[in-house]
Design an enzyme around this catalytic site. Structure first.
Site, mmCIF file in Angstrom:
data_model
loop_
_atom_site.group_PDB
_atom_site.id
_atom_site.type_symbol
_atom_site.label_atom_id
_atom_site.label_comp_id
_atom_site.label_asym_id
_atom_site.label_seq_id
_atom_site.Cartn_x
_atom_site.Cartn_y
_atom_site.Cartn_z
ATOM 1 N N GLU A 170 0.806 -1.234 0.000
ATOM 2 C CA GLU A 170 0.000 0.000 0.000
ATOM 3 C C GLU A 170 0.837 1.280 0.000
ATOM 4 O O GLU A 170 0.618 2.180 0.803
ATOM 5 C CB GLU A 170 -0.948 0.000 1.208
ATOM 6 C CG GLU A 170 -1.873 -1.206 1.234
ATOM 7 C CD GLU A 170 -2.821 -1.205 2.431
ATOM 8 O OE1 GLU A 170 -2.709 -0.333 3.309
ATOM 9 O OE2 GLU A 170 -3.708 -2.094 2.467
ATOM 10 N N ASN A 216 2.247 -5.212 -3.061
ATOM 11 C CA ASN A 216 0.848 -5.556 -2.774
ATOM 12 C C ASN A 216 0.036 -4.283 -2.546
ATOM 13 O O ASN A 216 0.472 -3.382 -1.831
ATOM 14 C CB ASN A 216 0.842 -6.414 -1.493
ATOM 15 C CG ASN A 216 -0.473 -7.100 -1.214
ATOM 16 O OD1 ASN A 216 -1.044 -7.744 -2.097
ATOM 17 N ND2 ASN A 216 -0.967 -6.984 0.015
ATOM 18 N N HIS A 258 -10.104 -6.290 -2.015
ATOM 19 C CA HIS A 258 -11.139 -5.948 -1.034
ATOM 20 C C HIS A 258 -12.245 -5.197 -1.776
ATOM 21 O O HIS A 258 -12.089 -4.027 -2.127
ATOM 22 C CB HIS A 258 -10.579 -5.048 0.070
ATOM 23 C CG HIS A 258 -9.581 -5.728 0.948
ATOM 24 N ND1 HIS A 258 -9.925 -6.777 1.786
ATOM 25 C CD2 HIS A 258 -8.257 -5.525 1.126
ATOM 26 C CE1 HIS A 258 -8.841 -7.178 2.439
ATOM 27 N NE2 HIS A 258 -7.818 -6.438 2.054
ATOM 28 N N GLU A 289 -5.968 -10.772 -0.818
ATOM 29 C CA GLU A 289 -6.772 -10.499 0.393
ATOM 30 C C GLU A 289 -8.258 -10.395 0.039
ATOM 31 O O GLU A 289 -8.956 -9.498 0.510
ATOM 32 C CB GLU A 289 -6.318 -9.183 1.048
ATOM 33 C CG GLU A 289 -4.842 -9.125 1.366
ATOM 34 C CD GLU A 289 -4.407 -7.862 2.096
ATOM 35 O OE1 GLU A 289 -5.274 -7.079 2.561
ATOM 36 O OE2 GLU A 289 -3.194 -7.636 2.200
ATOM 37 N N ASP A 291 -12.030 -10.236 -0.194
ATOM 38 C CA ASP A 291 -13.305 -10.339 0.512
ATOM 39 C C ASP A 291 -14.262 -9.344 -0.137
ATOM 40 O O ASP A 291 -13.831 -8.396 -0.777
ATOM 41 C CB ASP A 291 -13.194 -10.162 2.041
ATOM 42 C CG ASP A 291 -12.530 -8.885 2.508
ATOM 43 O OD1 ASP A 291 -12.344 -7.961 1.694
ATOM 44 O OD2 ASP A 291 -12.212 -8.798 3.713
#
Ligand code: XIL
Length: 397
Positions: A170, A216, A258, A289, A291
């Site tokens: 990030e 990432n 996400h 990651e 979701d």
């Protein structure tokens, strides 16, 4: 492509997949793919299906189902918090390896690959580090040295055990940040300048020549305008290209994934196109990651099926979009969900105003949701000529 080449590609693909699919027929019982775990089904494509692991849940004797599913359903794992700097070095100079070691042992016992998360990030840093920088007792030179020592210590400890490391996480701002022109953001860019990114990859490589080293980030599932001033994916793409041109040992780009059902999100073809652009640079990719959360409206909270059903369906569809795009690119090596059950998900704790949840594959009682079934179906029904086994990626020197 000429027809003859197509035929050759298809023949190789069919042979490879036939070999991978040569599953032992159990006496008298036909092979039932729906009874297989996601991890096993991913193997047909050489694709690893992973989850973030919550070590507290894993250790809870009252919650055996969490352990069972974490061990049996996935072929790759990521520690949700235990490899972050604040967990590893809560007091300056004294590392607490216990929980991270326990995580690595869990993965080894279950024959799972490990995504190491995370070496350099602006969140979950130890208080002594951020306050030392804030009060001037840690200088810029010392900070750079601390970062180098941290990366070296952590990567060396788990040398040979980590498949993919999230080296930098990030680093790029969002269009809603100030200034809105995309830029390198956060603690590290502020105090060391963006050169820390290349340094971090070089230090990580020096400590483990065999791990695949990833950048990432979130909100990089698809390209937007193409203008790096406001297209985060383009910004990250340009960064990756530049790092490679400079000889930095970057092996892959991780897209966190996400998503939220209240947003527009993307279709499979857009996401597949983005992955292909990254892999055309010679990089591996991964969803790291995944979701897909939803607003917990009053109706959702009181059990109104008219409000719940469309959200569960949209969540399933978005899980599937990312997975299909990943399946379609041989360089997309793994698909990791950020927790597998609504019982243990970071979403309700982080997105609480307004409240959000319902973001994972299983409900709070570990019943598989529609999202689980769709992910499973994608793994079962995908095959050649468009879905081929994964390509091999070797760490870049
Ligand atoms: C989250 C964890 O899930 C939470 O338990 C923790 O409190 C905060 O961090 N992007 C990342 C992850 O790279 O490390 C974050 O994990 C979620 C967002």
């Amino acid at each position: 492509m000429k027809l003859r080449r197509w035929t050759a590609v298809a023949a190789v693909a069919v042979a490879t997949v036939a070999a991978l699919n040569a599953l032992p027929a159990t006496a008298g019982r036909p092979y039932d793919p729906t009874a297989q775990s996601l991890g096993t089904l991913g193997q047909r494509h050489g694709l690893h299906i992973g989850t973030a692991v919550d070590m507290d849940a894993l250790a809870d004797p009252a919650d055996p189902r969490y352990r069972e599913l974490a061990a049996s359903e996935f072929s790759s794992v990521t520690a949700e918090n235990e490899m972050k700097w604040e967990s590893l070095e809560p007091t300056r100079g004294s590392y607490d390896w216990g929980p991270a070691d326990a995580f690595v042992d869990f993965a080894r016992r279950n024959d799972q690959r490990i995504r190491g998360h995370v070496l350099v990030w602006h969140n979950q840093l130890p208080g002594w580090l951020t306050s030392g920088v804030a009060d001037g007792s840690i200088s810029r030179e010392e900070l750079r040295e601390l970062l180098r020592n941290h990366i070296t210590a952590v990567v060396s400890r788990y040398r040979g055990r980590i498949w993919q490391w999230d080296v930098v996480n990030e680093a790029v701002s969002d269009p809603w940040d100030t200034p809105s022109t995309l830029h390198y953001k956060g603690f590290w860019a502020q105090h060391l300048g963006p050169g820390y990114i290349a340094d971090a990859f070089r230090w990580a490589r020096a400590a483990d020549p065999k791990a695949l080293l990833f950048y990432n980030d979130y909100n990089i599932e698809a390209f937007g305008s193409g203008d790096p001033a406001d297209d985060k994916t383009q910004f990250v793409y340009d960064m990756a290209k530049r790092l490679l041109a400079e000889g930095v040992p970057l092996d892959g780009v991780g897209s966190q994934g996400h998503l939220g059902t209240q947003y527009g999100n993307f279709d499979t073809l857009q996401v597949a196109a983005a992955l292909k652009r990254f892999s055309a640079l010679g990089l591996a990719t991964a969803f790291t990651e995944v979701d897909v959360r939803s607003r917990l409206t009053e109706g959702v909270q009181t059990g109104d099926s008219e409000e719940i059903n469309p959200r569960l369906q949209a969540s399933a569809a978005n899980f599937s979009v990312l997975l299909k795009a990943c399946l379609a690119d041989r360089h997309c090596l793994s698909y990791t969900v950020w927790g597998f059950s609504d019982r243990h998900s970071w979403v309700p704790g982080w997105f609480d105003d307004p409240p959000e949840g319902l973001a994972t594959l299983y409900d709070e009682r570990y019943q598989p949701k529609r999202a689980y079934q769709e992910v499973k179906a994608d793994l079962i029904f995908a095959g050649p000529p468009y879905v081929l086994p994964r390509a091999t990626h070797r760490p870049r020197r």
